[in-house]
Each structure stands twice: as C-alpha cells, then as structure tokens.
Design an enzyme around this catalytic site. Structure first.
Site, short mmCIF file in Angstrom:
data_model
loop_
_atom_site.label_atom_id
_atom_site.label_comp_id
_atom_site.label_asym_id
_atom_site.label_seq_id
_atom_site.Cartn_x
_atom_site.Cartn_y
_atom_site.Cartn_z
N HIS A 50 -4.09 2.28 -7.27
CA HIS A 50 -5.34 1.96 -6.56
C HIS A 50 -6.49 1.66 -7.53
CE1 HIS A 50 -3.40 2.96 -2.78
NE2 HIS A 50 -4.46 2.48 -2.15
N HIS A 55 -5.57 -5.75 0.51
CA HIS A 55 -5.57 -4.47 -0.20
C HIS A 55 -4.18 -4.11 -0.74
CE1 HIS A 55 -6.57 -0.18 -0.84
NE2 HIS A 55 -5.42 0.08 -0.26
N HIS A 74 -6.77 -1.94 -7.74
CA HIS A 74 -7.50 -2.53 -6.61
C HIS A 74 -9.00 -2.50 -6.89
CE1 HIS A 74 -9.34 -2.71 -2.57
NE2 HIS A 74 -8.42 -3.64 -2.43
N ASP A 101 0.85 -1.20 0.00
CA ASP A 101 0.00 0.00 0.00
C ASP A 101 0.89 1.25 0.00
OD1 ASP A 101 -2.51 1.21 -0.01
OD2 ASP A 101 -2.73 1.17 2.17
ZN LIG Z 1 -4.54 1.97 -0.09
#
Ligand SMILES: [Zn+2]
Length: 370
Positions: free
Chosen positions: A256, A273, A259, A171
C-alpha cells in the site's frame, strides 16, 4: 512496535453474500428499523430501484452527488433526518459507501453497506475518506465501528465490469503479505487506537491469499462467460470480507506504500487502487527479498487473472525521474512502509521498485513466448 501487549479484533456486525440478496433488503433491515434511507450511485439508481417492486419498508431514495465531501455528508444526513430514517443504506462504489458511513455516524443510525463491485476491501472497514469538491484527498476518518450489515449481492457484483473484480483481487493479494510484515515488526493494527493482531486476523489474511490462488483464475473465466460459480462467490468473499477483515486487523505495509507513492504520478490517475496495490505486492516482495518460489507464484497469479505487473501497465513510464518521485513519497512517512520489519532506506526502495518492474516485464515476455 506496538506499545501494548493486548490484541484486538473488529469488523462489521454481520455479513451476508449471495445472488439476489439485495432484494431481501427490507427483511435484513427489519432488525434495525422500518424506515430506510438509501444513498445510491447516480448511474445505478434506476437499475437498483427497479429491483424493488414490493416495498414492505418505507424507502427514501437519494442519488449520491459524486464526491464524498463534508458538504455532501451534511446534505445526506439532513435529508435522512428529514425523512425520519431509522437505517442508512449505502448502495454503490467506494465514495458512495464512504458518504453513507459518515452520514450514519453523524446521525448515530444503524448502517447497511451494499457494495456494487468487489474492487476494494473498504466495505467492511470502519474508515471513510473525505475529499474536496475538486477531488483532492482531505483526510481519512476512523469511525467507531463498521456497518451493522455488509450486504453483498453477488449477481450485481458479477454484472459489474470484470476489471473491477480483478482490481479487487489486487487489493486482496496484498493482505497476507502485509499482515506477515506487520506481524514480523509487531506493528499496531487499525482497531480503535491500535492493538496487536489476533490469530484470527492472521488466519483470515492467509485464507484470503489461498482463496485467490485457488479460485482467482477460474472466477475470471466464469465471469467472462457470464457464470456466477462457487469460484466467483469465493473470490467476492476474499476481495470484500477476508481482505477487509484482514487488512484492518493486521495492517498495511509495503504494497500500500506504493499506492501512496503513485499519488505523485498524474499519468496513473486512471489506474484503480487494487491495480496499483498489486504492483505494490511485487515491490514488497523485492524489498523483503522473498523466496523465488513465492515470487513466481505471485507473478503467475497476476498474469493469469490479468493484473498490471509493470509501471507501463499502470500508464507510468519507468524513468529514473518517476522511480525517484514514487520512492520519495514512499519514504515521506505514513505510507505503510514503516511497518516493514527492517530499516528501509532510499536505495532499498528504489532498487525494489526497479526490480519489481523488471520482474513483471521479464515474466510477461517469457509467458508470451510459451
Ligand atoms: Zn487497499
């Protein structure tokens, strides 16, 4: 592009990190009130509670139900109000912390956030995500401000499964590259109604990346050997504080977006994540045609710390159908890819996904032969 020339910066009022720091909770909370209401992850309740033998503050303990729903937030707020709580304390993983954030906001009470892993950068942010009882995503809620205090007990974080800290590095890996994309496109950050990023935010985002490169691998080795070294402390700070302040004050982009794209793929449900976001960084670098030296640096880092580097690593078969599904969602709006500083077409997205996967596979097979 932002509609304002103004820049803004936001974050928690205070951040404290160190081994055993959670046991000083009452002392930290004293600035805000004596009666504490603690919402704790169910499976951690006994081990966390056992750390408090001298309860100088009045503490009411409650187990989190397991899902951050409107009903759960209402239940927690009602119990805290009944206990005449002066401070709400969330102890646990992302959903527990999100429920604590929302309950504190509902009651307009000070909030202390105590994450028990460094798997994402959410603890410092003013965002919470609401779910249905069935686990489906409902909406993200932007709160007025972040916690009064983010209290990170590094001995608790170090005792959590290593995979969580590694996911947190994934992340955090995205923060600098996404900040850079947002700066190039002059996209609004997530502070208030959205402003231009500050110099401070860009410096934090870059420091986040440099810290991972400098300390990531050593931190992993230290934790594998049960040691909480300075490298471990640095990575915890990078994963939680630098990444959290960085992303909220600069914005998300291509990494992201991947994701979001993976929401379409059921087999990836077991991936964290940060693991998906790490693969997203490779995608973003391919999309931007980043310099080969930079791509090599990122691949090397991912390999050393043990982050997933391919679709297969994330339990997704690299089939045309899966690439198309992910690309479709990435281009569907609000994924983050809009922050990239050029026209993003379906062909570009598909090409970047396929090349990122191939790049990851190539690097792994090359590294395995050395
Ligand atoms: Zn994140």
């Amino acid at each position: 592009m932002t509609s304002s020339r103004s820049r803004a910066f936001g974050g928690p009022f205070r951040y404290v990190q160190g081994p055993g720091e959670l046991t000083n909770l009452a002392q930290h909370a004293a600035d805000y009130g004596d009666r504490l209401f603690l919402l704790v992850d169910g499976f951690l309740m006994d081990s966390i509670r056992a750390r408090f033998n001298d309860e100088s503050a009045a503490m009411t303990w409650e187990k989190f139900s397991g899902e951050c729903t409107e009903a759960e937030v209402g239940r927690v707020a009602a119990l805290a109000s009944e206990a005449k709580a002066q401070v709400i304390v969330g102890v646990g993983g992302g959903k527990t912390l999100d429920a604590a954030k929302l309950a504190a906001a509902n009651l307009s009470l000070p909030l202390i956030i105590a994450p028990t892993s460094a798997s994402t950068d959410a603890p410092t942010s003013a965002m919470s995500v609401l779910y249905k009882e069935t686990g489906e995503h409902v909406r993200a809620v932007c709160l007025k401000h972040s916690a009064e205090l983010v209290l990170v007990d590094s001995s608790i974080i170090a005792a959590a499964p290593l995979r969580l800290l590694v996911a947190g590095m994934g992340d955090a890996l995205s923060t600098w590259f996404e900040a850079r994309a947002n700066a190039a496109s002059d996209t609004a950050n997530y502070i208030g109604r959205g402003y231009r990023r500050s110099l401070a935010a860009m410096a934090i985002a870059e420091k986040c990346y440099r810290t991972l490169l400098a300390d990531g691998f050593t931190a992993r080795l230290a934790l594998e050997n049960g040691a909480v070294t300075e490298a471990v402390e640095n990575v915890i700070e990078a994963n939680i504080l630098l990444s959290g302040l960085g992303f909220e004050n600069t914005g998300c982009a291509g990494a992201h977006a991947v994701h979001t794209g993976f929401h379409e793929i059921e087999s990836a449900a077991g991936a964290y994540h940060g693991e998906i976001v790490a693969f997203g960084v490779l995608f973003q670098l391919m999309l931007e045609n980043a310099p080969a030296v930079e791509v090599e640096e990122v691949l090397q880092f991912m390999y050393q710390v043990g982050l997933p580097m391919t679709m297969t690593d994330l339990n997704v078969e690299p089939t045309e159908e899966n690439f198309q599904k992910i690309a479709g969602r990435i281009l569907d709006g609000n994924s983050g890819v809009e922050a990239e500083p050029f026209l993003v077409t379906r062909d570009l997205v598909l090409g970047a996904l396929k090349t990122a996967d191939a790049m990851g596979r190539r690097f792994k097979s090359r590294a395995a032969k050395v």
